[in-house]
Design an enzyme around this catalytic site. Sequence first.
Site, short mmCIF file in Angstrom:
data_model
loop_
_atom_site.label_atom_id
_atom_site.label_comp_id
_atom_site.label_asym_id
_atom_site.label_seq_id
_atom_site.Cartn_x
_atom_site.Cartn_y
_atom_site.Cartn_z
N SER A 209 6.34 -38.39 29.04
CA SER A 209 6.57 -37.65 30.29
C SER A 209 5.23 -37.36 30.97
O SER A 209 4.22 -37.98 30.64
CB SER A 209 7.33 -36.35 29.99
OG SER A 209 7.79 -35.79 31.19
N ASN A 210 5.22 -36.46 31.93
CA ASN A 210 3.97 -36.09 32.61
C ASN A 210 4.00 -34.60 32.94
O ASN A 210 4.98 -33.91 32.65
CB ASN A 210 3.75 -36.95 33.85
CG ASN A 210 4.92 -36.82 34.81
OD1 ASN A 210 5.18 -35.75 35.34
ND2 ASN A 210 5.67 -37.90 35.00
N HIS A 211 2.94 -34.11 33.58
CA HIS A 211 2.79 -32.66 33.78
C HIS A 211 3.47 -32.12 35.03
O HIS A 211 3.27 -30.96 35.39
CB HIS A 211 1.30 -32.30 33.86
CG HIS A 211 0.56 -32.54 32.59
ND1 HIS A 211 0.82 -31.84 31.44
CD2 HIS A 211 -0.41 -33.44 32.28
CE1 HIS A 211 0.02 -32.27 30.48
NE2 HIS A 211 -0.73 -33.25 30.96
N SER A 212 4.24 -32.93 35.73
CA SER A 212 4.84 -32.44 36.98
C SER A 212 5.75 -31.24 36.73
O SER A 212 6.56 -31.24 35.79
CB SER A 212 5.65 -33.58 37.63
OG SER A 212 6.42 -33.05 38.67
N ALA A 277 7.69 -37.24 40.03
CA ALA A 277 6.71 -38.05 39.31
C ALA A 277 7.49 -38.87 38.29
O ALA A 277 7.63 -38.48 37.12
CB ALA A 277 5.69 -37.16 38.62
#
Length: 401
Positions: A209-212, A277
């Site tokens: 995943s990512n930090h969005s 994102a």
Amino acid sequence: MRLFKKRILLGITGSIAAYKSAELVRLLVKEGADVKVVMTKSAHDFVTPLTLGTLSKNPVLTAFSDPISGSWNNHVELGLWADALIIAPISANTLAKLVGGRCDDLLTAVYLSARCPVFLAPAMDLDMFAHPSTTQNISTLISFGNRIIGPDSGELASGLSGAGRMVEPAEICSYIIKSLAPEPILAGKKVLISAGPTREAIDPVRYISNHSSGKMGVALAEEFAMRGALVTLVAGPGVMMPKHRDIKIFKVVSAQQMLDACSEAFVNSDIAIMAAAVADYTPLDPANQKIKKSSEQHSLALKKTTDILEKMGKSKLKTQFLVGFALETENELNNAIAKLERKNLDLIVLNSMRDAGAGFNSESNKITIIDKNKAVTEFELKTKKEVASDIADKIISCLSK
Ligand code: CTP
């Protein structure tokens, strides 16, 4: 005169920010509104009825009855009279009373009787604001359909610094203008917004995943709903969901689910803003069981996900307006323009990871907007709420041409 003949009840409670309410009265009156002020008892410690009465050109109401004239301030009539009830500032105490439906003074009784939209602008010290009681009260009041304005962050009357400052009167006034007089060009328009990250399963317990945080997409959804649009928000995991009558929410987890939900909604959308994102790659073959650690190294084969925005750009009709985001770390402008062209967008919003205070999970953002004709507009570092308003203004100005 954007509030011409609008009937506004302004509630004022006991908070030091009450001194700013005099300015709010002045601004609302200047916009043509008929303003009646209702004060709680403790608001009198901070601002006088004489000031507010003079500015509003109406008697200030503070109790159920006036012992001198013998008249009764009918809270039901007041509630029905108003086109909008604003309580600014609203203290932690009054917030709690509204949650419980208590009505031991004129203002809270008017609130319970009001059928109009209610706007609440909290003001209190940072620890009071951060307390779970207040946080929960605000969530409950949002779920009742009330709209919360702010608070802002900054220096507080206590000398401490943090979230709890009442939003400035001019900003409250423009929020009210936008809400009561929806943008004609957006009224009833269907707006699709994607927000937040996606999660791509590696096995049943792990994901990529990512930090969005989804805050930008949520701020956009709130902004467009406030301006009269019908919003569909497709949001990834962990996003703090907004509550608004005109925001329909679809919760998704993976890029594939986001693609499915967005594709379905896009067909009927007038405007689509892809702020999510989305993972560009997903595990080729996610394991059905938890992967055991055996070897010293482990490689994961990934495959490309479908670029939702690009797909929309290919199928977009002339009547549809498509907006993408670009998060870049180098050669920002050129990369963003290339994306705008490749994905057949009407606008692209560029965020640079190089700007302090902007980017993932922050409360603020610094953007540059590039339109189809490659006209570039740069903006200052602003809160995500303000950025959402700038993006909405830009889209409206493009649609108006
Ligand atoms: N986007 C999308 N679907 C994807 C990937 C991205 O809809 N699978 C959208 C995002 O919501 C955003 C825009 O595309 O509006 C830009 O995403 P970004 O990751 O910055 O750009 P990419 O096109 O993926 O290019 P690159 O990773 O090479 O920078």
